[in-house]
Design an enzyme around this catalytic site. Structure first.
Site, PDB file in Angstrom:
ATOM      1  N   CYS A 107       0.815  -1.095   0.017  1.00  9.97           N
ATOM      2  CA  CYS A 107      -0.025  -0.091   0.218  1.00  9.97           C
ATOM      3  C   CYS A 107       0.867   1.502  -0.007  1.00  9.97           C
ATOM      4  CB  CYS A 107      -0.984  -0.035   1.302  1.00  9.97           C
ATOM      5  SG  CYS A 107      -2.139   1.379   0.887  1.00  9.97           S
ATOM      6  N   HIS A 210      -3.744  -5.436  -0.017  1.00 10.21           N
ATOM      7  CA  HIS A 210      -3.214  -5.797   1.304  1.00 10.21           C
ATOM      8  C   HIS A 210      -3.214  -7.057   1.588  1.00 10.21           C
ATOM      9  CE1 HIS A 210      -3.470  -1.433   2.882  1.00 10.21           C
ATOM     10  NE2 HIS A 210      -4.332  -1.273   1.868  1.00 10.21           N
ATOM     11  N   GLU A 212      -1.654  -8.391   4.137  1.00  4.88           N
ATOM     12  CA  GLU A 212      -1.769  -8.360   5.550  1.00  4.88           C
ATOM     13  C   GLU A 212      -3.248  -8.600   6.022  1.00  4.88           C
ATOM     14  OE1 GLU A 212      -2.397  -3.894   5.173  1.00  4.88           O
ATOM     15  OE2 GLU A 212      -1.399  -5.667   3.743  1.00  4.88           O
TER      16      GLU A 212
END
Length: 238
Positions: A107, A210, A212
């Site tokens: 990001c 993303h 994560e």
């Protein structure tokens, strides 16, 4: 010995405190790495010592990247930056590339890397790149909201063996002009650059989405973390 990954800290303006999303740490651990959150510092001696300790660097999400890095004035009331992060990350990126450390950006990470290497950004996507594609989703953040086209025969294609990928998306800025030394690995259907790499580095990848948030439910997200950690092991072996 597990490969150690230094993770750039997030910054909370209200609490004046560093913090971390667990997905960055847990995604790296699941991939076989040992993550440690770095202090927020611009002291070059400290950064040199930290880079001696770690085998790779993860550039995390967070604040907008300062337009001053790519020679623009910030748009009023839309750009929220963290100067100390910008300053720290510039030092870390340059020194990590000099040492050919493995680098992954997520990001803000892709945006900062592009800006630091000579590219530019859309400062405010809704006004500068209006689109029907959802780039700022609401929770839950692990749910895919748009597709990206993966460049065939690029390293991300070689890893995932697919030309289309559904991704989650939560960002305010994005790459506008690509830095000269970066190559595109994926684009969204509205033309935004969503993944890049630097071919003359051992491993320097960055993605706009993303992993994560989605590594628990999405195989491709896990594969990206694994490729990052595996690149460290490869360097140890050769």
């Amino acid at each position: 010995m597990l490969p150690i990954v230094g993770v750039i800290p997030l910054w909370d303006d209200e609490k004046e405190s560093i913090w971390m999303l667990p997905g960055y740490m847990d995604g790296l651990r699941q991939a076989g790495g040992l993550p440690i959150m770095l202090p927020l510092t611009t002291d070059e001696r400290e950064i040199d010592q930290l880079l001696d300790m770690v085998n790779g660097i993860l550039f995390t999400g967070g604040h907008d990247v300062s337009p001053e890095i790519y020679g623009e004035e910030p748009l009023e009331h839309t750009v929220v930056t963290c100067k100390k992060r910008d300053d720290m990350e510039r030092i870390v990126l340059n020194k990590a590339m000099e040492r050919d450390k493995s680098i992954l950006g997520i990001c803000r990470g892709i945006q900062f890397i592009n800006a630091a290497l000579g590219g530019t950004l859309y400062q405010d996507l809704p006004t500068q790149h209006p689109s029907a594609v959802e780039h700022h989703q609401k929770p839950p953040y692990d749910v895919p909201v748009h597709n990206v086209h993966i460049v065939k025969n690029g390293p991300l294609f070689e890893l995932l063996k697919k030309e289309e990928l559904s991704v989650n998306s939560y960002h305010h800025q994005a790459i506008k002009e690509l830095a000269p030394d970066l190559c595109v690995m994926a684009k969204s259907t509205d033309g935004l650059i969503e993944a890049v790499y630097k071919p003359d580095q051992k491993f320097l990848w960055a993605v706009q989405w993303h992993p994560e948030f989605s590594y628990l439910s999405d195989q491709s997200s896990r594969e990206i973390f694994r490729a990052f950690v595996k690149s460290i092991w490869y360097n140890w072996d050769r």
